[in-house]
Design a protein around this motif. Structure first.
Motif, PDB file in Angstrom:
ATOM      1  N   GLN A 104      12.344 -21.364 -33.312  1.00  0.00           N
ATOM      2  CA  GLN A 104      13.005 -22.135 -34.360  1.00  0.00           C
ATOM      3  C   GLN A 104      12.326 -21.845 -35.687  1.00  0.00           C
ATOM      4  N   SER A 105      13.112 -21.644 -36.715  1.00  0.00           N
ATOM      5  CA  SER A 105      12.536 -21.393 -38.034  1.00  0.00           C
ATOM      6  C   SER A 105      11.751 -22.623 -38.491  1.00  0.00           C
ATOM      7  N   GLY A 106      10.698 -22.385 -39.247  1.00  0.00           N
ATOM      8  CA  GLY A 106       9.882 -23.484 -39.753  1.00  0.00           C
ATOM      9  C   GLY A 106       8.672 -23.778 -38.893  1.00  0.00           C
ATOM     10  N   ILE A 107       8.631 -23.240 -37.672  1.00  0.00           N
ATOM     11  CA  ILE A 107       7.501 -23.445 -36.774  1.00  0.00           C
ATOM     12  C   ILE A 107       6.615 -22.206 -36.827  1.00  0.00           C
ATOM     13  N   ALA A 108       5.328 -22.403 -37.041  1.00  0.00           N
ATOM     14  CA  ALA A 108       4.420 -21.271 -37.173  1.00  0.00           C
ATOM     15  C   ALA A 108       4.271 -20.531 -35.847  1.00  0.00           C
ATOM     16  N   THR A 109       3.892 -21.238 -34.790  1.00  0.00           N
ATOM     17  CA  THR A 109       3.740 -20.633 -33.466  1.00  0.00           C
ATOM     18  C   THR A 109       4.149 -21.646 -32.396  1.00  0.00           C
ATOM     19  N   LEU A 110       4.489 -21.127 -31.234  1.00  0.00           N
ATOM     20  CA  LEU A 110       4.832 -21.978 -30.103  1.00  0.00           C
ATOM     21  C   LEU A 110       4.126 -21.426 -28.867  1.00  0.00           C
ATOM     22  N   PRO A 111       3.081 -22.116 -28.352  1.00  0.00           N
ATOM     23  CA  PRO A 111       2.445 -21.682 -27.113  1.00  0.00           C
ATOM     24  C   PRO A 111       3.466 -21.687 -25.976  1.00  0.00           C
ATOM     25  N   LEU A 112       3.449 -20.627 -25.172  1.00  0.00           N
ATOM     26  CA  LEU A 112       4.495 -20.427 -24.184  1.00  0.00           C
ATOM     27  C   LEU A 112       3.892 -19.908 -22.878  1.00  0.00           C
ATOM     28  N   MET A 113       4.179 -20.577 -21.781  1.00  0.00           N
ATOM     29  CA  MET A 113       3.772 -20.128 -20.458  1.00  0.00           C
ATOM     30  C   MET A 113       5.019 -19.766 -19.667  1.00  0.00           C
ATOM     31  N   ILE A 114       5.078 -18.519 -19.218  1.00  0.00           N
ATOM     32  CA  ILE A 114       6.223 -18.044 -18.451  1.00  0.00           C
ATOM     33  C   ILE A 114       5.791 -17.812 -17.004  1.00  0.00           C
ATOM     34  N   ASP A 115       6.597 -18.313 -16.053  1.00  0.00           N
ATOM     35  CA  ASP A 115       6.334 -18.123 -14.629  1.00  0.00           C
ATOM     36  C   ASP A 115       7.669 -17.762 -13.979  1.00  0.00           C
ATOM     37  N   VAL A 116       7.837 -16.481 -13.670  1.00  0.00           N
ATOM     38  CA  VAL A 116       9.078 -16.001 -13.063  1.00  0.00           C
ATOM     39  C   VAL A 116       8.759 -15.413 -11.697  1.00  0.00           C
ATOM     40  N   ASN A 117       9.212 -16.093 -10.643  1.00  0.00           N
ATOM     41  CA  ASN A 117       8.915 -15.665  -9.271  1.00  0.00           C
ATOM     42  C   ASN A 117       7.432 -15.386  -9.068  1.00  0.00           C
ATOM     43  N   SER A 118       6.615 -16.307  -9.596  1.00  0.00           N
ATOM     44  CA  SER A 118       5.147 -16.275  -9.478  1.00  0.00           C
ATOM     45  C   SER A 118       4.477 -15.226 -10.358  1.00  0.00           C
ATOM     46  N   ARG A 119       5.227 -14.470 -11.153  1.00  0.00           N
ATOM     47  CA  ARG A 119       4.616 -13.611 -12.167  1.00  0.00           C
ATOM     48  C   ARG A 119       4.426 -14.470 -13.417  1.00  0.00           C
ATOM     49  N   GLN A 120       3.176 -14.636 -13.828  1.00  0.00           N
ATOM     50  CA  GLN A 120       2.873 -15.538 -14.934  1.00  0.00           C
ATOM     51  C   GLN A 120       2.386 -14.779 -16.159  1.00  0.00           C
ATOM     52  N   ALA A 121       2.687 -15.365 -17.326  1.00  0.00           N
ATOM     53  CA  ALA A 121       2.222 -14.808 -18.591  1.00  0.00           C
ATOM     54  C   ALA A 121       2.011 -15.941 -19.580  1.00  0.00           C
ATOM     55  N   ALA A 122       0.801 -16.019 -20.116  1.00  0.00           N
ATOM     56  CA  ALA A 122       0.507 -16.997 -21.166  1.00  0.00           C
ATOM     57  C   ALA A 122       0.657 -16.286 -22.502  1.00  0.00           C
ATOM     58  N   LEU A 123       1.599 -16.753 -23.307  1.00  0.00           N
ATOM     59  CA  LEU A 123       1.941 -16.066 -24.548  1.00  0.00           C
ATOM     60  C   LEU A 123       1.937 -17.050 -25.707  1.00  0.00           C
ATOM     61  N   GLU A 124       2.112 -16.500 -26.886  1.00  0.00           N
ATOM     62  CA  GLU A 124       2.268 -17.323 -28.081  1.00  0.00           C
ATOM     63  C   GLU A 124       3.442 -16.768 -28.863  1.00  0.00           C
ATOM     64  N   LEU A 125       4.478 -17.559 -28.977  1.00  0.00           N
ATOM     65  CA  LEU A 125       5.673 -17.131 -29.701  1.00  0.00           C
ATOM     66  C   LEU A 125       5.423 -17.296 -31.194  1.00  0.00           C
ATOM     67  N   SER A 126       5.188 -16.180 -31.869  1.00  0.00           N
ATOM     68  CA  SER A 126       4.935 -16.227 -33.302  1.00  0.00           C
ATOM     69  C   SER A 126       6.047 -15.519 -34.071  1.00  0.00           C
ATOM     70  N   ASN A 127       6.400 -14.311 -33.649  1.00  0.00           N
ATOM     71  CA  ASN A 127       7.542 -13.652 -34.278  1.00  0.00           C
ATOM     72  C   ASN A 127       8.826 -14.378 -33.918  1.00  0.00           C
ATOM     73  N   GLY A 128       9.898 -14.051 -34.621  1.00  0.00           N
ATOM     74  CA  GLY A 128      11.148 -14.759 -34.404  1.00  0.00           C
ATOM     75  C   GLY A 128      11.706 -14.610 -33.010  1.00  0.00           C
ATOM     76  N   THR A 129      11.478 -13.435 -32.391  1.00  0.00           N
ATOM     77  CA  THR A 129      12.038 -13.156 -31.069  1.00  0.00           C
ATOM     78  C   THR A 129      10.974 -12.537 -30.179  1.00  0.00           C
ATOM     79  N   LEU A 130      10.949 -12.968 -28.926  1.00  0.00           N
ATOM     80  CA  LEU A 130      10.053 -12.402 -27.933  1.00  0.00           C
ATOM     81  C   LEU A 130      10.889 -11.947 -26.748  1.00  0.00           C
ATOM     82  N   ASP A 131      10.705 -10.685 -26.339  1.00  0.00           N
ATOM     83  CA  ASP A 131      11.390 -10.146 -25.174  1.00  0.00           C
ATOM     84  C   ASP A 131      10.377  -9.909 -24.063  1.00  0.00           C
ATOM     85  N   TRP A 132      10.728 -10.364 -22.863  1.00  0.00           N
ATOM     86  CA  TRP A 132       9.823 -10.259 -21.712  1.00  0.00           C
ATOM     87  C   TRP A 132      10.629  -9.826 -20.504  1.00  0.00           C
TER      88      TRP A 132
END
Length: 389
Positions: free
Chosen positions: A353-381
């Motif tokens: 969302q515009s106006g937000i500096a960063t968004l901490p993000l934890m992704i868990d897809v079929n037990s594959r995990q990734a701790a990320l930080e959404l800073s750019n406008g779009t993140l592809d995983w």
């Protein structure tokens, strides 16, 4: 309003968005949530950025602005405080007329708060118990003053040009600045770069965009922190649609005894910071792929959860909650993804969302995990990748 003549600024005019209004004009009906939680029946220019998809909001903004001013605009640019801080930091110290203290990227936020509460060259001040008309009329005088100082510095050429270019690119990439133009070729180029503020879900791919709309008359969003956990699980054998769970944790940093009872009436305080110490009235919209089906939503007020058709063919799950200062609040959406999204070739796009500096993000897809930080406008995983792009 900016007018360009062969690349040169020939006109630069600032006005309070509240003045873009003509009594007797016909205005669109306000979005249902805005009317329900803020008691606003019609959509005026100052509230017309309701859609998080700027190309969609731009059409409404452009139409209302033309109706009320008879000026047809060729484009709309949004700029948030993160962009201002980044650009001022690149330009170096600035001086505002009427102020002896120089402005830098480090002190600009505090400086602008002071100017909001006590406008330059004015006796008006913000007062909680006595509405000051003079202050209200001049509370945003710092905007043209700051713009003039920035423009003078740029026109002087006395700055690090590479630093400014990098600041501009950084602001565009992180959605601190968004640009919509009424030209198909230019709009296509901006969208390709991800600079047009548009939602961009991809066919047969997973999509996620969290949009918080503060329905309170306050500034809590400027201090609120949030983090998002996203879990996707397919059934045994990876047959059938996947189940997705989005958990969002909100934290309000200030505990203020005076806000024991949440008051959502329009009011100012004795300072800008006082407006950040109030209850948070949040209308949450979660944008998901078309065809997603809500199973349950938790952490919301009774009878506020709804499913809506979203922009760009998305599915929205929405709800409303109120949290007091100094507390933590958790909301959770559980839903099924459309059958076209498979574990093989799984791809996720998350948009900030515009106006937000960063968004901490934890992704868990079929037990594959990734701790990320959404800073750019779009993140592809992608599931087969070891980390996000």
């Amino acid at each position: 309003r900016v007018k360009l003549d062969y690349g040169e600024i020939s006109e630069l005019d600032f006005s309070d968005s509240y003045t873009v209004y003509v009594e007797g004009h016909n205005y669109p009906k306000a979005p249902a949530a805005q009317e329900k939680y803020m008691r606003i029946p019609i959509l005026l220019f100052r509230d017309a950025n309701w859609s998080p998809d700027l190309p969609t909001s731009a059409q409404t903004l452009k139409a209302i602005y033309y109706q009320d001013t008879q000026v047809a605009v060729d484009g709309i640019i949004t700029v948030d405080i993160n962009a201002v801080t980044t650009i001022v930091d690149a330009l170096g110290k600035l001086t505002l007329e009427g102020s002896e203290e120089p402005i830098t990227g480090a002190n600009i936020v505090d400086f602008l708060k002071q100017l909001w509460a006590q406008p330059l060259n004015s006796e008006g001040t913000v007062q909680a118990d006595n509405f000051d008309v003079e202050w209200w009329k001049r509370r945003k005088d710092f905007v043209p003053a700051l713009a003039k100082a920035i423009l003078q510095r740029v026109q002087s050429g006395d700055f690090d040009k590479l630093a400014l270019v990098n600041a501009a690119l950084h602001s565009l990439d992180q959605r601190f600045v968004q640009v919509w133009v009424n030209d198909k070729d230019a709009a296509k180029a901006l969208a390709w770069q991800g600079w047009d503020g548009g939602l961009e879900p991809e066919a047969a791919s997973d999509f996620l965009a969290l949009v918080d709309t503060n329905m309170g008359y306050n500034k809590v969003d400027s201090v609120l922190s949030r983090r998002l956990d996203y879990k996707v699980v397919w059934s045994e054998g990876n047959q059938g649609p996947a189940q997705a769970t989005v958990t969002i944790v909100y934290e309000h940093p200030f505990a203020v005894p005076s806000e024991e009872k949440c008051d959502n009436s329009p009011r100012y305080g004795n300072s800008y910071d006082e407006m950040t110490e109030r209850c948070y009235f949040d209308y949450v919209r979660l944008y998901t792929p078309a065809g997603s089906k809500l199973i349950k939503a938790e952490g919301f007020a009774d009878d506020t959860v709804e499913t809506l058709r979203g922009e760009k063919g998305t599915q929205i799950f929405a709800g409303y909650f109120i949290m007091k200062p100094g507390t933590q609040h958790v909301v959770r959406f559980t839903y099924t993804l459309p059958p076209a999204i498979h574990v093989d070739g799984y791809h996720l796009r998350v948009q900030k969302q515009s106006g937000i500096a960063t968004l901490p993000l934890m992704i868990d897809v079929n037990s594959r995990q990734a701790a990320l930080e959404l800073s750019n406008g779009t993140l592809d995983w992608a599931l087969q990748e070891k980390q996000a792009k």
